[in-house]
Scaffold this motif. Structure first.
Motif, PDB file in Angstrom:
ATOM      1  N   VAL A   1      50.523  47.998  25.254  1.00  0.00           N
ATOM      2  CA  VAL A   1      52.210  47.814  25.704  1.00  0.00           C
ATOM      3  C   VAL A   1      52.619  48.830  25.807  1.00  0.00           C
ATOM      4  O   VAL A   1      53.567  49.570  25.848  1.00  0.00           O
ATOM      5  CB  VAL A   1      52.607  46.666  24.406  1.00  0.00           C
ATOM      6  N   GLN A   2      53.545  49.028  27.201  1.00  0.00           N
ATOM      7  CA  GLN A   2      54.291  49.846  27.644  1.00  0.00           C
ATOM      8  C   GLN A   2      55.896  49.426  28.842  1.00  0.00           C
ATOM      9  O   GLN A   2      54.809  48.011  28.687  1.00  0.00           O
ATOM     10  CB  GLN A   2      53.795  51.660  28.209  1.00  0.00           C
ATOM     11  N   PHE A   3      56.447  50.133  28.607  1.00  0.00           N
ATOM     12  CA  PHE A   3      57.746  49.986  29.467  1.00  0.00           C
ATOM     13  C   PHE A   3      57.589  50.978  30.737  1.00  0.00           C
ATOM     14  O   PHE A   3      57.700  52.165  30.138  1.00  0.00           O
ATOM     15  CB  PHE A   3      58.514  49.366  29.561  1.00  0.00           C
ATOM     16  N   LYS A   4      58.285  50.640  32.165  1.00  0.00           N
ATOM     17  CA  LYS A   4      58.662  52.067  33.190  1.00  0.00           C
ATOM     18  C   LYS A   4      59.403  51.761  33.368  1.00  0.00           C
ATOM     19  O   LYS A   4      60.302  52.446  34.126  1.00  0.00           O
ATOM     20  CB  LYS A   4      57.461  51.589  33.664  1.00  0.00           C
ATOM     21  N   GLU A   5      60.651  50.602  32.836  1.00  0.00           N
ATOM     22  CA  GLU A   5      61.623  50.601  33.543  1.00  0.00           C
ATOM     23  C   GLU A   5      62.459  50.342  32.144  1.00  0.00           C
ATOM     24  O   GLU A   5      62.116  49.327  31.222  1.00  0.00           O
ATOM     25  CB  GLU A   5      62.168  50.698  34.277  1.00  0.00           C
ATOM     26  N   PHE A   6      63.577  50.878  31.875  1.00  0.00           N
ATOM     27  CA  PHE A   6      64.646  50.167  30.634  1.00  0.00           C
ATOM     28  C   PHE A   6      65.427  48.439  31.119  1.00  0.00           C
ATOM     29  O   PHE A   6      65.221  48.251  32.359  1.00  0.00           O
ATOM     30  CB  PHE A   6      66.268  50.284  30.289  1.00  0.00           C
ATOM     31  N   GLY A   7      65.116  47.209  29.905  1.00  0.00           N
ATOM     32  CA  GLY A   7      65.921  46.009  30.737  1.00  0.00           C
ATOM     33  C   GLY A   7      64.959  44.694  29.445  1.00  0.00           C
ATOM     34  O   GLY A   7      65.143  45.520  28.059  1.00  0.00           O
ATOM     35  N   GLY A   8      65.097  43.523  29.695  1.00  0.00           N
ATOM     36  CA  GLY A   8      64.989  43.387  28.471  1.00  0.00           C
ATOM     37  C   GLY A   8      63.194  43.247  28.160  1.00  0.00           C
ATOM     38  O   GLY A   8      62.493  43.446  29.347  1.00  0.00           O
ATOM     39  N   PRO A   9      62.701  42.202  27.328  1.00  0.00           N
ATOM     40  CA  PRO A   9      61.441  42.358  27.231  1.00  0.00           C
ATOM     41  C   PRO A   9      60.402  41.138  28.272  1.00  0.00           C
ATOM     42  O   PRO A   9      59.017  42.177  28.043  1.00  0.00           O
ATOM     43  CB  PRO A   9      61.286  40.717  25.894  1.00  0.00           C
ATOM     44  N   GLU A  10      60.979  41.546  29.235  1.00  0.00           N
ATOM     45  CA  GLU A  10      59.974  41.375  29.955  1.00  0.00           C
ATOM     46  C   GLU A  10      59.745  41.945  30.818  1.00  0.00           C
ATOM     47  O   GLU A  10      58.192  42.432  31.996  1.00  0.00           O
ATOM     48  CB  GLU A  10      60.643  40.739  31.619  1.00  0.00           C
ATOM     49  N   VAL A  11      59.825  43.155  30.842  1.00  0.00           N
ATOM     50  CA  VAL A  11      59.537  45.110  30.801  1.00  0.00           C
ATOM     51  C   VAL A  11      58.206  45.669  30.877  1.00  0.00           C
ATOM     52  O   VAL A  11      57.369  46.444  30.860  1.00  0.00           O
ATOM     53  CB  VAL A  11      60.974  46.156  31.099  1.00  0.00           C
ATOM     54  N   LEU A  12      58.465  44.509  28.930  1.00  0.00           N
ATOM     55  CA  LEU A  12      57.037  44.754  28.886  1.00  0.00           C
ATOM     56  C   LEU A  12      56.460  44.673  29.313  1.00  0.00           C
ATOM     57  O   LEU A  12      55.589  43.399  29.449  1.00  0.00           O
ATOM     58  CB  LEU A  12      57.202  44.745  27.242  1.00  0.00           C
TER      59      LEU A  12
END
Length: 324
Positions: A4-15
């Motif tokens: 699980v990664q994220f490429k932008e900052f934000g809410g849980p939906e960016v995971l």
């Protein structure tokens, strides 16, 4: 492997649940077959770009990992393939496999499962060092533990009892959470959502105040907690869950020789003697039954978005765990 990664900052939906290449060890590095991952507020702060240190994108969150040694580098001396271990790492825990240095690994005692072991490092070490190293808690003193039904709070209440304090005043937002804190060993209960709760704390200490206070909310809670400190009292800050940074006039502390102390676990991790000794001590408390951990739920790694929503909704009790 799945991660699980994220490429932008934000809410849980960016995971994002993605496929990545499995890491390979070199030197004294070890690859772990991950069996359980601890979820923490630090993970949500990372995701929002609000963490204490910079978060470089793309980012795989996850600092607490328990698993089995799957592969070792050529210079590894102290662990072998098949060992059951728990560790605290900087990142990349939300994955089926992760890479770490062998010196960070602690053996999991017989009879302790992966989910229980992974609930200990971050919050257990935090509670331990907030009380002992930073708070300088002494036997017979009085301690105030906010969010006492949460991960750090639940352990802090139990450790305070093990360390022999006089009074353990626990705060929480509901009767159910307060009852949980009482079951863990709290001697006095206060609902901090009710107006004037700080006066209740003072009344419980005959107007003297508490010797050590654990504070991780920020905003008004910080100001009210400061009013609860006894002469020579120590307030240890280990988070700002409200995202509202408190303001402090330092001269306020002078009249009663009080202290406000910051706590950041990675600094403890840089001192191997502190980290190794305290985690082994905590695992012993766990194995002997002196310390009990509350698992609030175990979820699939693919459900990371949902777990972050649950954590931020503050409707959980105990530790949330992801399982690949």
């Amino acid at each position: 492997m799945k991660a699980v990664q994220f490429k932008e900052f934000g809410g849980p939906e960016v995971l994002q649940y993605v496929d990545l290449e499995q890491p390979k060890p070199s030197g004294r590095e070890v690859v772990l077959d991950v069996k359980a991952i601890g979820v923490n507020f630090a993970d949500t702060a990372r995701r929002e770009g609000q963490y204490v240190v910079e978060t470089k994108l793309p980012f795989i969150p996850g600092a607490e990992v328990a698993g089995v040694v799957a592969e070792v580098g050529p210079d590894v001396k102290h662990v072998k393939v098949g060992d059951r271990v728990v560790t605290l790492i900087e990142s990349k825990g939300y994955a089926e496999y992760t890479l770490t240095h062998e010196k960070t690994l602690i053996p999991i005692p017989e009879g302790v499962d992966f989910e229980t072991a992974v609930a200990l490092p971050l919050q257990g070490l935090s509670a331990y060092h907030i009380l002992k190293t930073m708070g300088r808690l002494e036997e017979g003193e009085t301690v105030l533990v906010h969010a006492a039904a949460g991960g750090v709070g639940t352990i802090a209440v139990q450790l305070a009892k093990i360390f022999g304090v006089g009074k353990i005043i626990a705060t929480a937002s509901t009767d159910e959470k307060l009852q949980h804190a009482k079951n863990m060993g709290a001697t006095h209960l206060v609902n901090y959502t009710q107006e004037g709760w700080e006066q209740e704390v003072l009344d419980l200490t005959d107007g003297e105040g508490v010797d050590v206070a654990l504070e991780m909310v920020g905003g008004d809670i910080f100001k009210q907690t400061l009013k609860c400190l006894a002469p020579f009292g120590r307030l240890v800050i280990y988070g700002v869950a409200s995202r509202v940074q408190p303001k402090l006039n330092p001269s306020y502390l002078m009249g009663k020789n009080q202290s406000v102390i910051g706590f950041f676990l990675p600094q403890i991790m840089r001192k191997q003697e502190l980290f190794q000794q305290s985690l082994k001590e905590l695992l012993t408390y766990l194995q002997t039954g002196q310390l009990k951990l509350t698992i609030g739920g175990v979820y699939e790694l693919s459900e990371a978005q949902k777990v972050h929503e649950l954590l931020e909704g503050r409707q959980t009790k105990g530790k949330l765990v992801l399982k690949p």
